[in-house]
Design an enzyme around this catalytic site. Structure first.
Site, mmCIF file in Angstrom:
data_model
loop_
_atom_site.group_PDB
_atom_site.id
_atom_site.type_symbol
_atom_site.label_atom_id
_atom_site.label_comp_id
_atom_site.label_asym_id
_atom_site.label_seq_id
_atom_site.Cartn_x
_atom_site.Cartn_y
_atom_site.Cartn_z
ATOM 1 C CE LYS A 53 148.160 71.108 27.316
ATOM 2 N NZ LYS A 53 149.450 71.609 26.841
ATOM 3 C CD GLN A 80 150.223 74.392 24.597
ATOM 4 O OE1 GLN A 80 150.032 74.016 25.753
ATOM 5 N NE2 GLN A 80 150.183 73.564 23.579
ATOM 6 C CG ASP A 119 154.445 70.496 29.755
ATOM 7 O OD1 ASP A 119 153.581 69.666 29.421
ATOM 8 O OD2 ASP A 119 154.430 71.692 29.393
#
Ligand code: GUN
Length: 282
Positions: free
Chosen positions: A52, A96, A119
């Site tokens: 990422k 995460q 997300d």
């Protein structure tokens, strides 16, 4: 042999388009900033977070990395998220997953401001998707829609079958295909005669996490088959939920593993980061 849907190529195109948009924003004095939080050092998470950060660098998105120790308390993490919510210069926040067991993931996700939820995991983002309002969409299913559209595969009026009902892939995939006027069926472990339902599909999305589970007997001739799986076969080799070698002979189009859906997830995360800035600036 089926048309190969090349996720590597399509994700590279999307990243190049985003790079251009970020350049234009920079010329107007606007920067895009993503905060990435990792708690502990799960090795798979470290690889994902590294990828990422690399994608951010390529596109020109600033990334702020927060690498916190395993013993970080839930309270400390919530306070960090709240402080990032309050920072105007931070456009996106990504925590995460998985988090260490002593931290309540749901609580952390709910603490991220829906305006920075790149997300698309916040209940408000999920709710917006389900009632057709604009908001962040979970990256993997959003990437699958792009794969279909950019490969010239029509969704409107098609029979779409999804195998797997997770919050991150199966359910939002259903909502997105519905938004594109597909007729959607979501199957799961209690579906009787899964094979017969899968065989009705013009577009079959497989996200169950079982290596090579779907073989040619599940697929209608000419169907598009999208494989979300990231599994290991009996020799430890990376493979998907679809038995590629048998299904490619009957499908009309198919995604490979690796190089299909996988690269699209990060491309769509980057897309969400850029969108988080564009919303207020267009
Ligand atoms: N862990 C595995 N995939 C993901 C993802 O897409 N987002 C976050 N936050 N964590 C993950």
């Amino acid at each position: 042999m089926a048309q190969l849907i090349d996720g590597k190529k399509i994700s590279a195109e999307i990243k190049d388009e985003l790079k251009e948009k970020v350049k234009e924003l920079k010329e107007k004095g606007i920067t895009v900033t993503l905060a990435v939080i990792q708690v502990g050092n799960d090795s798979a998470s470290t690889v994902y977070v590294g990828n990422k950060k690399k994608a951010c660098e390529y596109i020109g998105i600033e990334s702020l990395a927060y690498e916190l120790p395993e013993e970080t308390t839930e309270q400390e993490l919530l306070e960090l998220v709240e402080s990032l919510n309050a920072k105007e210069e931070v456009n996106g926040i990504l925590v995460q997953l998985p988090l260490p067991k002593h931290i309540d993931e749901d609580k952390v996700i709910r603490t991220i401001s829906p305006d920075k939820d790149v997300d698309g995991f916040h209940p408000e983002s999920v709710g917006r998707l389900s009632i057709g309002q604009p908001g962040f969409v979970s990256c993997t299913p959003a990437g699958i829609i792009q794969l279909l559209k950019r490969s010239g595969i029509a969704i409107d009026g098609k029979e779409c079958v999804i195998i797997g009902r997770s919050n991150i892939v199966g359910k939002p995939m259903g909502m997105l295909l519905l938004r594109e006027n597909g007729t959607v069926t979501i199957c799961h472990s209690h579906t009787p005669d899964l094979k017969a339902v899968a065989k009705r599909a013009d577009i079959l999305v497989v996200a169950i996490g079982k290596a090579k589970f779907v073989d040619a007997s599940y697929v209608k001739e000419g169907a598009t088959v999208i494989d979300v799986g990231m599994d290991r076969d009996e020799n430890g080799k990376l493979c998907g939920d679809v038995d590629f070698d048998s299904v490619k002979e009957i499908a009309g189009a198919i995604t490979p593993v690796p190089g299909g859906v996988g690269p699209m997830t990060i491309a769509m995360l980057m897309n969400n980061c850029v969108a988080s800035v564009l919303e207020g600036n267009e």
